[in-house]
Scaffold this active site. Structure first.
Site, mmCIF file in Angstrom:
data_model
loop_
_atom_site.group_PDB
_atom_site.id
_atom_site.type_symbol
_atom_site.label_atom_id
_atom_site.label_comp_id
_atom_site.label_asym_id
_atom_site.label_seq_id
_atom_site.Cartn_x
_atom_site.Cartn_y
_atom_site.Cartn_z
ATOM 1 N N SER A 177 152.078 32.621 32.283
ATOM 2 C CA SER A 177 153.546 31.754 31.523
ATOM 3 C C SER A 177 154.606 32.360 30.729
ATOM 4 C CB SER A 177 152.969 31.074 30.419
ATOM 5 O OG SER A 177 151.954 32.367 29.620
ATOM 6 N N ASN A 191 144.581 35.767 22.090
ATOM 7 C CA ASN A 191 144.494 33.852 21.741
ATOM 8 C C ASN A 191 145.699 33.270 20.089
ATOM 9 O OD1 ASN A 191 143.249 33.940 23.722
ATOM 10 N ND2 ASN A 191 141.224 34.044 22.782
ATOM 11 N N THR A 213 164.366 -14.586 18.733
ATOM 12 C CA THR A 213 163.269 -14.625 18.915
ATOM 13 C C THR A 213 163.059 -14.875 20.217
ATOM 14 O OG1 THR A 213 162.879 -16.797 18.441
ATOM 15 C CG2 THR A 213 162.365 -14.969 17.592
ATOM 16 N N HIS A 214 162.002 -14.183 21.572
ATOM 17 C CA HIS A 214 161.985 -14.553 22.202
ATOM 18 C C HIS A 214 163.614 -14.805 23.459
ATOM 19 C CE1 HIS A 214 158.118 -16.059 21.586
ATOM 20 N NE2 HIS A 214 158.593 -16.684 20.420
ATOM 21 N N SER A 241 181.510 3.807 37.825
ATOM 22 C CA SER A 241 181.254 3.557 39.046
ATOM 23 C C SER A 241 182.307 3.818 39.502
ATOM 24 C CB SER A 241 180.711 2.268 39.072
ATOM 25 O OG SER A 241 181.098 1.447 40.552
ATOM 26 N N LYS A 244 183.883 -1.290 36.094
ATOM 27 C CA LYS A 244 182.725 -1.030 35.687
ATOM 28 C C LYS A 244 183.062 0.520 34.316
ATOM 29 C CE LYS A 244 179.348 -2.781 37.478
ATOM 30 N NZ LYS A 244 177.877 -2.643 37.348
ATOM 31 N N ASN A 265 180.038 1.719 32.128
ATOM 32 C CA ASN A 265 178.610 1.358 32.422
ATOM 33 C C ASN A 265 177.917 2.385 30.627
ATOM 34 O OD1 ASN A 265 178.428 0.305 34.694
ATOM 35 N ND2 ASN A 265 178.552 1.982 35.584
ATOM 36 N N GLU A 301 171.428 3.721 28.686
ATOM 37 C CA GLU A 301 169.772 3.576 29.480
ATOM 38 C C GLU A 301 169.214 5.144 29.862
ATOM 39 O OE1 GLU A 301 172.423 2.368 33.072
ATOM 40 O OE2 GLU A 301 172.881 0.479 31.891
ATOM 41 N N TYR A 337 139.068 29.024 22.323
ATOM 42 C CA TYR A 337 140.252 28.954 23.888
ATOM 43 C C TYR A 337 139.857 28.827 24.599
ATOM 44 C CZ TYR A 337 144.364 30.252 25.596
ATOM 45 O OH TYR A 337 145.567 29.916 26.803
ATOM 46 N N GLN A 396 146.984 26.569 27.675
ATOM 47 C CA GLN A 396 148.142 26.832 28.288
ATOM 48 C C GLN A 396 148.875 25.505 28.736
ATOM 49 O OE1 GLN A 396 148.966 30.803 29.996
ATOM 50 N NE2 GLN A 396 149.621 29.400 32.152
ATOM 51 N N LYS A 401 152.522 23.614 26.119
ATOM 52 C CA LYS A 401 153.499 24.510 26.758
ATOM 53 C C LYS A 401 154.466 23.569 26.878
ATOM 54 C CE LYS A 401 151.992 28.884 24.891
ATOM 55 N NZ LYS A 401 150.739 28.421 25.520
HETATM 56 N N1 ARG Z 1 149.581 31.906 27.843
HETATM 57 C C1 ARG Z 1 148.693 32.097 27.202
HETATM 58 C C2 ARG Z 1 148.398 30.591 26.605
HETATM 59 O O1 ARG Z 1 149.723 30.036 26.694
HETATM 60 C C3 ARG Z 1 148.783 32.810 26.191
HETATM 61 C C4 ARG Z 1 147.754 32.756 25.615
HETATM 62 C C5 ARG Z 1 146.116 34.379 26.757
HETATM 63 N N2 ARG Z 1 144.503 34.204 26.159
HETATM 64 C C6 ARG Z 1 143.909 34.887 26.579
HETATM 65 N N3 ARG Z 1 142.611 35.049 26.150
HETATM 66 N N4 ARG Z 1 143.598 34.714 27.975
HETATM 67 O O2 ARG Z 1 147.886 30.087 26.427
#
Ligand code: ARG
Length: 460
Positions: A23, A110, A155-156, A277, A283, A285, A290, A317, A322, A325
């Site tokens: 990760s 964890n 409205t609408h 453009s 143009k 824009n 958007e 856990y 993971q 993120k």
């Molecule tokens: N990279 C892991 C996560 O984002 C970290 C925790 C890892 N824990 C484990 N028991 N492998 O969750």
């Protein structure tokens, strides 16, 4: 491959497995939170006698050195490490030797990752709050400047009744004030410290979780160690609030796109917030509006993703988590970018007030007021509605507005009409008569602006 857990393995991890599992490519984003969490952890370990003061000092110096070198670019975070936790620990041991191996006492990745993600989310939530405040301040100024700027309300997407630009912007003001208060609520629930939960079942060391929490600015420690390492509710709540912010920004963007179109010409976006453009020289824009509208989908996507990831995970856990993120980071960056750009765009756009006012006068936006005139002269509303319907039909046929009809023409449809009908259906009168709480009339808008003023004052 630099891993923290080789001991019970007899074979190297397959490279593809390693890559799939790692990760570091994304969790390096919270290197600072990881290091600060570790500093708090060792401070606490020393205070309960698990580390000596000397060991604590060495570790903290080492951690601060890593932080400094990452920030000044002399230490690169590379994919040689599985995750940011391994990177920091390995570098610490390189720097200060065996004492660095004591850093992870009474801690699991964890609870460590649960802490890092919470610290990161908390920091970013505060930044988003600041950006919402900036937007609210710009909206406040727009309201104060446009109490007399008449425009049609829709409205609408059909012209309905006249309002003012202050009133229209005031609607968004309410939405963003609610967004702000949602972020405050989420902070209140999020601000508890999971560190000390261990892998899932706490630890046998006499950790002072209250102290760690205090050192990191949390209200206190989380209550249940299994929940601490498994909870991502705060991410879900945050992404939900961000989705709502994006929904509001997207609706507003849609309106700006319409208002900025050749047909409407209610507003003109500043050159610095518009694009051209490659083929059509004429143009200009509204790409920013958007893109804000378009990027809303990414944030919704992040919310849907984490909700789906979490729904089938048994306690405590699991590695699925993971996945909390990457999309969250993307959503955070997206919301921050959109808020900042949107705020700049609306604070620099110019209003074409004559056009807005002209548009408010056309399209029978005063038809309800003509009916109200009849009601005030004793005609039941349903009959009044029918009479004004006839007036509208007559005007459409002649291609004129209600204001253009002669009194004789009025009287031919209903004898109740007198000379004062013209004042009653004038644009000013139509808006200014509406002064119930929340309405566009000047008295009502003044109260709304005062309430906003108070809201903004109480922020600081
Ligand atoms: N990279 C892991 C996560 O984002 C970290 C925790 C890892 N824990 C484990 N028991 N492998 O969750």
């Amino acid at each position: 491959m630099a891993q923290l857990w080789g001991g019970r393995f007899t074979k190297e991890t397959d490279q593809l497995v390693y890559n799939f599992n790692a990760s570091i490519s994304f969790d390096q984003k919270f290197y600072k939170q990881d290091i600060n969490g570790s500093i708090a952890h060792v401070t606490m370990l020393a205070s309960v006698g698990i580390l000596t003061d000397d060991e604590k000092e060495q570790i903290i110096d080492g951690l601060n050195g890593i932080l400094r070198d990452v920030e000044n670019g002399t230490l690169e975070i590379t994919d040689k490490y599985e995750d940011i936790h391994s990177f920091v620990e390995a570098n610490l041991i390189d720097r200060i030797g065996d004492v660095g191996k004591k850093l992870h006492t009474g801690r699991s990745r964890n609870d460590q990752v649960a802490l890092d993600m919470r610290l990161y989310s908390r920091d970013e939530l505060l930044e988003v709050k600041g950006l919402v405040v900036n937007l609210i301040k710009v909206l406040h100024q727009l309201m104060k400047d446009n109490v007399d700027t008449y425009m049609p309300g829709f409205t609408h997407l059909q012209k309905a009744q006249p309002v003012t630009f202050a009133h229209h912007v005031g609607a968004y003001m309410e939405m963003f004030k609610r967004d702000y208060s949602r972020l405050c609520d989420i902070y209140e629930r999020m601000n508890y410290c999971p560190l000390g939960a261990g892998a899932l079942a706490g630890t046998t060391y006499p950790l002072d979780r209250e102290l760690t929490a205090k050192l990191l600015g949390f209200y206190g420690p989380t209550a249940n160690s299994m929940d601490s390492v498994s909870d991502r509710d705060y991410v879900i709540e945050m992404l939900s609030a961000f989705s709502t912010i994006m929904m509001h920004l997207s609706r507003f963007s849609e309106e700006i796109i319409i208002w900025n179109s050749n047909e409407y010409q209610f507003v003109e976006l500043d050159d610095s917030y518009s694009t051209g453009s490659s083929i059509m020289p004429q143009k200009k824009n509204p790409d920013i509006a958007e893109l804000v509208r378009g990027k809303t989908g990414r944030v919704y996507g992040a919310l849907t993703s984490i909700l789906t990831t979490m729904k089938g995970i048994p306690l405590a856990y699991n590695k699925d988590m993971q996945e909390d993120k990457e999309l969250t980071f993307d959503a955070i960056d997206t919301v921050k970018g959109c808020l900042a750009l949107f705020t700049g765009m609306i604070s620099t756009m110019k209003l074409n007030k004559p056009n807005m006012e002209k548009s408010a006068m056309n399209g029978f936006t005063n038809a309800t007021d003509a009916a109200d005139y009849l009601v005030n002269h004793g005609v039941p509303f349903r009959d009044a509605h029918g009479i004004v319907g006839q007036l509208v039909l007559y005007c459409i046929d002649k291609n004129i507005a209600l204001d253009d009809m002669t009194l004789d023409e009025y009287k031919a449809i209903s004898p109740v009409f007198e000379e004062d009908i013209y004042k009653a259906i004038s644009l000013e009168e139509c808006v200014e008569k509406r002064n119930t709480i929340g309405a566009p009339g000047k008295e009502a808008i003044k109260l709304a602006i005062e309430a906003n003023e108070k809201f903004i004052k109480e922020l600081s």
